[in-house]
Design an enzyme around this catalytic site. Structure first.
Site, mmCIF file in Angstrom:
data_model
loop_
_atom_site.group_PDB
_atom_site.id
_atom_site.type_symbol
_atom_site.label_atom_id
_atom_site.label_comp_id
_atom_site.label_asym_id
_atom_site.label_seq_id
_atom_site.Cartn_x
_atom_site.Cartn_y
_atom_site.Cartn_z
ATOM 1 N N VAL A 41 25.775 35.272 36.184
ATOM 2 C CA VAL A 41 26.564 35.918 35.130
ATOM 3 C C VAL A 41 27.175 34.924 34.153
ATOM 4 C CG1 VAL A 41 27.097 37.978 36.478
ATOM 5 C CG2 VAL A 41 28.641 35.990 36.581
ATOM 6 N N ASN A 63 31.343 43.382 38.365
ATOM 7 C CA ASN A 63 31.941 43.205 39.683
ATOM 8 C C ASN A 63 31.818 41.791 40.236
ATOM 9 O OD1 ASN A 63 32.650 44.048 42.589
ATOM 10 N ND2 ASN A 63 30.508 43.424 42.794
ATOM 11 N N TYR A 116 41.829 32.022 40.845
ATOM 12 C CA TYR A 116 41.476 33.431 41.026
ATOM 13 C C TYR A 116 42.451 34.338 40.285
ATOM 14 C CZ TYR A 116 39.876 37.613 43.523
ATOM 15 O OH TYR A 116 39.359 38.854 43.844
ATOM 16 N N LYS A 149 41.571 36.824 37.178
ATOM 17 C CA LYS A 149 41.726 38.269 37.299
ATOM 18 C C LYS A 149 42.765 38.813 36.330
ATOM 19 C CE LYS A 149 38.563 38.913 40.392
ATOM 20 N NZ LYS A 149 37.326 39.672 40.047
ATOM 21 N N THR A 175 35.919 42.547 52.588
ATOM 22 C CA THR A 175 34.584 42.181 52.124
ATOM 23 C C THR A 175 34.229 40.783 52.634
ATOM 24 O OG1 THR A 175 35.498 41.233 50.110
ATOM 25 C CG2 THR A 175 34.843 43.557 50.029
#
Length: 309
Positions: free
Chosen positions: A70, A96, A160, A164, A195
């Site tokens: 990506v 995602n 992170y 986000k 996950t």
């Protein structure tokens, strides 16, 4: 659960083309299977073709795999062109793909920090920009996956959290820009979900215990089906926000005070951050910064391996 537009009627996705990045595992794989079961045509985009082929096999004949990083413009342009060639359109995009590298700013491996920004923020930008003309033509929907980390900026999660938070801001700007064109834009804020990414983070000798030390529901890891239920409903309703669980949305009401709460909370729990900082330095001395702070899980490993030199 935890989504806005609660009065909106779910829309059928039968025959719709849904492009999903990070589709090899976790949310991406789960949503691909759910929407395929509803009759959608699913385009799986990511860096793990073997895993994505397994997901596609479960989805059925109207699923196709497009290997792409990506963060790579050319690869994403090729993937999107391939999706349109195969299915004729793109109605929904779910951005995602994401990785996480834990580490304190003063000691984290710079490559891991910057790769996290590249995948989690710039990867979303590139995914959306390349696919947007087709979504506009379809008057479709874009869902950007942010995180609880966009609201609660915890120590050892700077890359992170910054990514986000940037993703949330990106989605909010995009929503205003797309409204007159008939495109709806949503942003999802999942808490810790079990996950591969979160489970991988929990295995870290320093940052796993630090995450689990977070108080109350903020430190809990929730089951994947809970998140998939909320995300699926949100996409079907084309919601503007999706919170998993619902209490994540309540934190937005007090987000200006959260950094101060986190600072004081660290002191009240036995100076846990100072202890983790020392432990991180010891771990780096033993294993090296590149190993100690590399992105977690199989997806993180694939992202680092896919990085072009």
């Amino acid at each position: 659960m935890g989504a806005t537009n609660l009065l909106a009627r779910p829309r059928s996705v039968k025959g719709k083309v849904i492009l999903i990045t990070g589709a090899a595992r976790g949310f991406g794989a789960g949503l691909a299977k759910r929407f395929a079961a509803r009759g959608a045509k699913v385009a799986l985009v990511g860096l793990e073709p073997v895993e994505m082929k397994k997901v596609a096999a479960e989805c059925g004949p109207d699923a196709a795999v497009f290997e792409a990083d990506v963060t790579d413009w050319e690869a994403m342009e090729t993937a999107v062109a391939g999706v349109v060639e195969r299915f004729g359109a793109i109605d929904i995009v779910i951005a995602n793909a994401g990785i996480a590298a834990a580490g304190f700013i003063r000691s984290i491996d710079p490559k891991a920090f910057e790769r996290t920004i590249e995948v989690d923020l710039l990867g979303v930008w590139r995914t959306v920009r390349v696919s947007l003309p087709h979504v506009i033509a379809a008057k479709g929907y874009v869902l950007v996956v942010s995180s609880l980390a966009a609201i609660t900026h915890a120590p050892a999660m700077a890359a992170y959290a910054a990514s986000k938070a940037g993703v949330e801001a990106f989605a909010n700007s995009l929503r205003s820009e797309m409204k007159h064109l008939g495109v709806r834009v949503g942003v999802a804020h999942p808490s810790w979900i079990s996950t591969d990414l979160v489970n991988g983070a929990d295995e870290h000798p320093v940052f796993g215990p630090l995450r689990k030390s977070m108080p109350g529901p903020i430190g809990k890891a929730y089951p994947v089906p809970l998140a998939l239920d909320a995300l699926e409903k949100g996409v079907l309703r084309r919601d503007r926000t999706i919170h998993v669980p619902g209490w994540v949305g309540l934190l937005k009401l007090v987000r200006s005070s959260i950094p101060l709460i986190i600072e004081h909370g660290a002191r009240l729990t036995g100076n846990v951050v100072a202890k983790a900082d020392a432990a991180a330095l010891a771990d780096i001395a033993e294993r090296g910064a590149d190993v100690s702070s590399r992105p977690v899980g199989a997806g993180g490993a694939a992202a680092m391996a896919g990085k072009k030199s």
